[in-house]
Scaffold this active site. Structure first.
Site, PDB file in Angstrom:
ATOM      1  CB  SER A  34      -0.954  -0.109   1.158  1.00 57.74           C
ATOM      2  OG  SER A  34       0.003   0.027   2.367  1.00 57.74           O
ATOM      3  CG  LEU A  87      18.730   4.863   8.424  1.00 63.93           C
ATOM      4  CD1 LEU A  87      17.863   6.282   8.430  1.00 63.93           C
ATOM      5  CD2 LEU A  87      20.059   4.807   8.623  1.00 63.93           C
ATOM      6  CG  ASN A  88      18.166  -1.136  14.472  1.00 64.98           C
ATOM      7  OD1 ASN A  88      16.919  -0.844  14.761  1.00 64.98           O
ATOM      8  ND2 ASN A  88      18.725  -1.946  14.962  1.00 64.98           N
ATOM      9  CE  LYS A  90      12.597  -2.684  16.770  1.00 55.30           C
ATOM     10  NZ  LYS A  90      12.612  -3.989  16.991  1.00 55.30           N
ATOM     11  CG  ASN A 111       2.922   0.864   5.041  1.00 53.61           C
ATOM     12  OD1 ASN A 111       4.318   0.864   5.360  1.00 53.61           O
ATOM     13  ND2 ASN A 111       2.628  -0.064   4.045  1.00 53.61           N
ATOM     14  CG  PHE A 112       5.678   1.732  10.734  1.00 56.44           C
ATOM     15  CD1 PHE A 112       6.454   0.863  10.165  1.00 56.44           C
ATOM     16  CD2 PHE A 112       6.283   2.980  10.697  1.00 56.44           C
ATOM     17  CE1 PHE A 112       7.707   0.578   9.773  1.00 56.44           C
ATOM     18  CE2 PHE A 112       7.554   3.068  10.366  1.00 56.44           C
ATOM     19  CZ  PHE A 112       8.208   2.143   9.925  1.00 56.44           C
ATOM     20  CG  ASP A 184      -2.424  -3.792  -0.064  1.00 57.71           C
ATOM     21  OD1 ASP A 184      -3.031  -3.159   1.175  1.00 57.71           O
ATOM     22  OD2 ASP A 184      -1.801  -4.892   0.119  1.00 57.71           O
ATOM     23  N   GLY A 251     -21.695  -9.363 -20.419  1.00 58.82           N
ATOM     24  CA  GLY A 251     -20.993 -10.373 -19.611  1.00 58.82           C
ATOM     25  C   GLY A 251     -20.130 -11.293 -20.496  1.00 58.82           C
TER      26      GLY A 251
END
Length: 403
Positions: A34, A87-88, A90, A111-112, A184, A251
């Site tokens: 997404s 990149l970490n 945390k 989009n965490f 998405d 159709g």
């Protein structure tokens, strides 16, 4: 970074300055589909999209066809023309590199799952205060303010809770999901519009802001037509399979030689289409026939009028049937399978499909940018390998921070 554009049906020309979003910088924290769909649109249009990935990369790198030696084809299809840095987030030191990127960025896209940004020390309120110029764009499963706001979601779940699954399938069988991941990519496309609107507002006010969309809301936005019958009858909209109920014999109709996708879709959208269809299928003898002259009469004889059309289509291959029916001005499309898309002359000659270098996959024929601007279709760049631009970006940002 070079962004070229292909003039449809003619020469290849242009440089990055001709790209509509040249000069726009997007820091992309998104993953899977997404969010990457939103930033993919912006990359196609010339934005410098820097994909910030965790140490093991965007999880979509390991999906369909992904191995230790190559990324999945899905990652390649959704991340063309982007740059990558690992990149970490945390770690405080790594967040400082992100902040340096954001100093010169126009957009941060993520989009965490709900609450993740806050746990990383990147709450939207903090970002707006520290980077007032920044547009912070987010995708969630559900919009804030409702009882489901903190729940997770994915495409197929969004199809269910937005009503799309309830109207898809045969009337006498359980509902089915839509094949393409419409929620998405639909959410991504709609978010991209919101981002551009926020950038236009910033051009006037000098202030950034926040833009968000949920998968449920994005899918619901695509449900307006399907909801129409419910407003008329007061009952839930029904499933009609391949048929377009108001306009028999609209159709799918079978074609020769009878393979799993040997069908054409015929859609009668105007009162003149019935007579035109009869000319195409060599049944001029039925033009003016009182049994079928009005749409209401044809709707009352659905099986009968469908059989008239299918009798002819079943004796022709789907491409011939499409050509003859379309030549009479009746909308008609061959049911192309995914492999047939790779060699479809309309897609190839218009530039929508073309060979693209994707590491580990060679140069497969893949979809490109669907937008044509001033007669040009923006060319797609290759997707990045993990941290391909990390060393250079770290060096540039560190030097910038030291000035």
């Amino acid at each position: 970074m070079s962004f070229q554009s292909q003039r449809v049906g003619a020469e290849i020309a242009s440089d990055s300055e001709e790209a509509p979003l040249s000069g726009v910088k997007v820091v992309d924290l998104t993953q899977f589909e997404s969010g990457p769909a939103a930033t993919q649109l912006m990359a196609w249009l010339g934005a410098d999209v820097i994909k910030v990935e965790p140490p093991r990369g965007d999880p979509s790198r390991s999906l369909a066809g992904g191995t230790d030696n190559r990324d999945s084809i899905l990652f390649g299809l959704l991340n063309q023309g982007k740059r990558s840095i690992v990149l970490n987030l945390k770690q405080e030191e790594e967040r400082r590199v992100l902040f340096q990127l954001l100093e010169s960025a126009d957009v941060l896209c993520e989009n965490f799952a709900p609450g993740t940004l806050g746990r990383l020390g990147l709450a939207p309120e903090f970002l707006r205060e520290r980077f007032p110029h920044l547009v912070v764009a987010s995708i969630r499963g559900y919009a804030p303010g409702g009882p489901w706001a903190d729940w997770k979601s994915f495409d197929f779940v969004a199809q269910a809770v937005a009503g799309a699954i309830s109207v898809t399938g045969e009337p006498d069988r359980p509902p089915v999901r839509i094949g393409p991941t419409v929620a998405d990519s639909g959410a991504g496309a709609q978010l991209a519009v919101g981002i551009l609107a926020a950038l236009m507002r910033r051009h006037r006010t000098g202030e950034g802001g926040t833009v968000s969309i949920s998968l449920q809301d994005a899918m619901l936005n695509l449900m307006r037509n399907a909801m129409g019958p419910m407003y008329v009858s007061g009952e839930p909209s029904e499933r009609f399979g391949d048929a377009y109920a108001p306009s028999a014999p609209s159709g799918l109709h079978p074609c020769s030689p009878g393979g799993p996708n040997d069908y054409v879709y015929v859609l009668l959208g105007h009162r003149r289409h019935w007579d035109a269809l009869l000319r195409a299928i060599e049944r001029e003898d039925l033009i003016g026939d009182p049994r079928y002259v009005r749409q209401s009469l044809r709707n009352a004889k659905v099986d009968e009028v469908r059989a008239i059309v299918s009798d002819w289509t079943s004796r022709h291959d789907k491409h011939t049937a499409m050509e003859r029916i379309s030549a009479e001005g009746v909308p008609c499309g061959a049911t192309l399978d995914t492999r047939e898309l790779l060699s479809n002359p309309q897609l190839l000659e218009s530039g929508m499909m073309g060979a693209q270098s994707i590491p580990g996959w060679g140069e497969p024929v893949v979809p490109g940018c669907p937008l044509i601007i001033d007669g040009c279709r923006m060319a797609a760049g290759s997707p990045p390998s993990l941290d391909a631009d990390g060393p250079r970006l770290r060096r540039v940002e560190t030097q910038g921070a030291g000035k």
